[in-house]
Design a protein around this motif. Structure first.
Motif, PDB file in Angstrom:
ATOM      1  N   SER A 287      63.125  27.119  46.072  1.00 35.17           N
ATOM      2  CA  SER A 287      64.203  27.091  47.036  1.00 35.17           C
ATOM      3  C   SER A 287      65.447  26.525  46.344  1.00 35.17           C
TER       4      SER A 287
ATOM      5  N   SER B 156      58.818  28.882  48.435  1.00 38.33           N
ATOM      6  CA  SER B 156      59.240  27.514  48.732  1.00 38.33           C
ATOM      7  C   SER B 156      59.305  26.550  47.650  1.00 38.33           C
TER       8      SER B 156
ATOM      9  N   SER C  79      66.350  22.085  50.268  1.00 30.09           N
ATOM     10  CA  SER C  79      66.962  23.384  51.155  1.00 30.09           C
ATOM     11  C   SER C  79      68.172  23.444  51.235  1.00 30.09           C
TER      12      SER C  79
ATOM     13  N   LEU D 258      62.435  31.514  51.614  1.00 28.93           N
ATOM     14  CA  LEU D 258      62.151  30.201  51.595  1.00 28.93           C
ATOM     15  C   LEU D 258      60.603  30.153  52.072  1.00 28.93           C
TER      16      LEU D 258
ATOM     17  N   LYS E   6      65.606  23.702  60.833  1.00 32.01           N
ATOM     18  CA  LYS E   6      65.605  25.236  60.485  1.00 32.01           C
ATOM     19  C   LYS E   6      65.928  26.147  61.814  1.00 32.01           C
TER      20      LYS E   6
END
Length: 81
Positions: A75, A72, A2, A68, A11
């Motif tokens: 990504s 996912s 990511s 995301l 995050k």
């Protein structure tokens, strides 16, 4: 990988933490010689710039986080590979 992984941040990182991580990531890249050339030619520095570009802007970051969560498994598309 990511965009958060690219900058080695969590995050919930603040903009200040993103700026520090961005600078740390760039400072850690070799600037000259074969290793520097290889990093630039593979676009590794571009990935760091792009991660900061997306995550430092609240709207782009919100969109990225939403995508995301939804995608996912996709990504990697944000990193261009």
């Amino acid at each position: 990988m990511s965009l958060y992984d690219c900058l080695s941040v969590s995050k919930d990182a603040s903009v200040g933490e993103l700026e520090q991580a961005y600078q740390r990531a760039l400072d850690g890249l070799p600037k000259s010689g074969v290793r520097g050339w290889l990093i630039r030619s593979l676009g590794l520095d571009s990935r760091i710039h792009y991660a900061f570009f997306v995550l430092s802007n609240p709207r782009r970051r919100r969109d990225y986080d939403r995508d995301l969560r939804v995608n996912s498994h996709m990504s990697h598309m944000y990193l261009g590979y």
